[in-house]
Write a protein that holds these residues in place. Structure first.
Motif, PDB file in Angstrom:
ATOM      1  N   VAL A  48      58.540 -21.802 -59.679  1.00 47.50           N
ATOM      2  CA  VAL A  48      58.322 -23.203 -60.041  1.00 47.50           C
ATOM      3  C   VAL A  48      59.628 -23.974 -60.168  1.00 47.50           C
ATOM      4  O   VAL A  48      59.715 -25.129 -59.753  1.00 47.50           O
ATOM      5  CB  VAL A  48      57.509 -23.302 -61.352  1.00 47.50           C
ATOM      6  N   PHE A  49      60.657 -23.322 -60.721  1.00 47.02           N
ATOM      7  CA  PHE A  49      61.898 -24.024 -61.010  1.00 47.02           C
ATOM      8  C   PHE A  49      63.031 -23.677 -60.051  1.00 47.02           C
ATOM      9  O   PHE A  49      64.137 -24.193 -60.183  1.00 47.02           O
ATOM     10  CB  PHE A  49      62.326 -23.753 -62.454  1.00 47.02           C
ATOM     11  N   GLY A  50      62.781 -22.778 -59.099  1.00 48.83           N
ATOM     12  CA  GLY A  50      63.781 -22.457 -58.079  1.00 48.83           C
ATOM     13  C   GLY A  50      65.000 -21.730 -58.627  1.00 48.83           C
ATOM     14  O   GLY A  50      66.094 -21.855 -58.073  1.00 48.83           O
ATOM     15  N   LYS A  51      64.818 -20.971 -59.689  1.00 50.24           N
ATOM     16  CA  LYS A  51      65.945 -20.253 -60.292  1.00 50.24           C
ATOM     17  C   LYS A  51      66.203 -18.959 -59.529  1.00 50.24           C
ATOM     18  O   LYS A  51      65.295 -18.364 -58.955  1.00 50.24           O
ATOM     19  CB  LYS A  51      65.654 -19.919 -61.768  1.00 50.24           C
ATOM     20  N   SER A  52      67.453 -18.530 -59.554  1.00 52.93           N
ATOM     21  CA  SER A  52      67.795 -17.233 -58.973  1.00 52.93           C
ATOM     22  C   SER A  52      67.282 -16.139 -59.909  1.00 52.93           C
ATOM     23  O   SER A  52      66.903 -16.411 -61.061  1.00 52.93           O
ATOM     24  CB  SER A  52      69.309 -17.107 -58.804  1.00 52.93           C
ATOM     25  N   GLU A  53      67.299 -14.924 -59.445  1.00 53.03           N
ATOM     26  CA  GLU A  53      66.860 -13.796 -60.277  1.00 53.03           C
ATOM     27  C   GLU A  53      67.677 -13.726 -61.568  1.00 53.03           C
ATOM     28  O   GLU A  53      67.131 -13.545 -62.656  1.00 53.03           O
ATOM     29  CB  GLU A  53      67.003 -12.492 -59.486  1.00 53.03           C
ATOM     30  N   GLU A  54      68.971 -13.916 -61.453  1.00 46.04           N
ATOM     31  CA  GLU A  54      69.859 -13.851 -62.619  1.00 46.04           C
ATOM     32  C   GLU A  54      69.599 -15.004 -63.591  1.00 46.04           C
ATOM     33  O   GLU A  54      69.504 -14.792 -64.804  1.00 46.04           O
ATOM     34  CB  GLU A  54      71.317 -13.877 -62.155  1.00 46.04           C
ATOM     35  N   GLU A  55      69.472 -16.230 -63.065  1.00 41.19           N
ATOM     36  CA  GLU A  55      69.190 -17.387 -63.922  1.00 41.19           C
ATOM     37  C   GLU A  55      67.844 -17.231 -64.627  1.00 41.19           C
ATOM     38  O   GLU A  55      67.723 -17.525 -65.817  1.00 41.19           O
ATOM     39  CB  GLU A  55      69.160 -18.676 -63.106  1.00 41.19           C
ATOM     40  N   ALA A  56      66.849 -16.779 -63.879  1.00 37.10           N
ATOM     41  CA  ALA A  56      65.509 -16.615 -64.439  1.00 37.10           C
ATOM     42  C   ALA A  56      65.510 -15.569 -65.555  1.00 37.10           C
ATOM     43  O   ALA A  56      64.893 -15.767 -66.602  1.00 37.10           O
ATOM     44  CB  ALA A  56      64.523 -16.237 -63.343  1.00 37.10           C
ATOM     45  N   ALA A  57      66.215 -14.463 -65.331  1.00 36.30           N
ATOM     46  CA  ALA A  57      66.294 -13.423 -66.359  1.00 36.30           C
ATOM     47  C   ALA A  57      67.006 -13.945 -67.607  1.00 36.30           C
ATOM     48  O   ALA A  57      66.586 -13.662 -68.743  1.00 36.30           O
ATOM     49  CB  ALA A  57      67.009 -12.195 -65.809  1.00 36.30           C
TER      50      ALA A  57
END
Length: 107
Positions: A48-57
């Protein structure tokens, strides 16, 4: 007989600089609950927010430890749309995940 109608209209237009203010911004905040799996939250943040795996974590851990995390800052309509997308995904998987919208702090 000729009628001389000599009407002059002198109109002076002053051009005023009109500056449009940028739209007010709102932050989308994800709230913690004790039931939604962390993996689901990470997937929602990426999708939904287009975050990378690292940002999302990172955001997911902030939500988990602090009770809330900012997912992004958007104009009102876009923020509302993102919240609706999160709610639909959560309801489809029967998770109680919640998002809210707050006025973004002035930078």
């Amino acid at each position: 007989m000729a009628i001389d109608t000599d009407i002059h209209q002198d109109t002076v237009l002053d051009r005023q600089q009109s500056k449009l203010a940028p739209p007010p911004m709102y932050q989308v905040v994800m709230l913690n609950d004790d039931y939604t799996p962390m993996e689901f939250v990470v997937n929602v943040l990426r999708r939904v927010f287009g975050k990378s795996e690292e940002e999302a974590a990172h955001i997911m851990l902030k939500v988990h430890h602090e009770g809330r995390g900012v997912c992004g800052v958007y104009p009102r309509d876009i923020a509302a749309t993102r919240i609706e997308m999160v709610m639909q995904l959560a309801q489809a998987r029967q998770h109680p995940l919640q998002c809210i919208m707050e006025p973004a702090p002035e930078a």
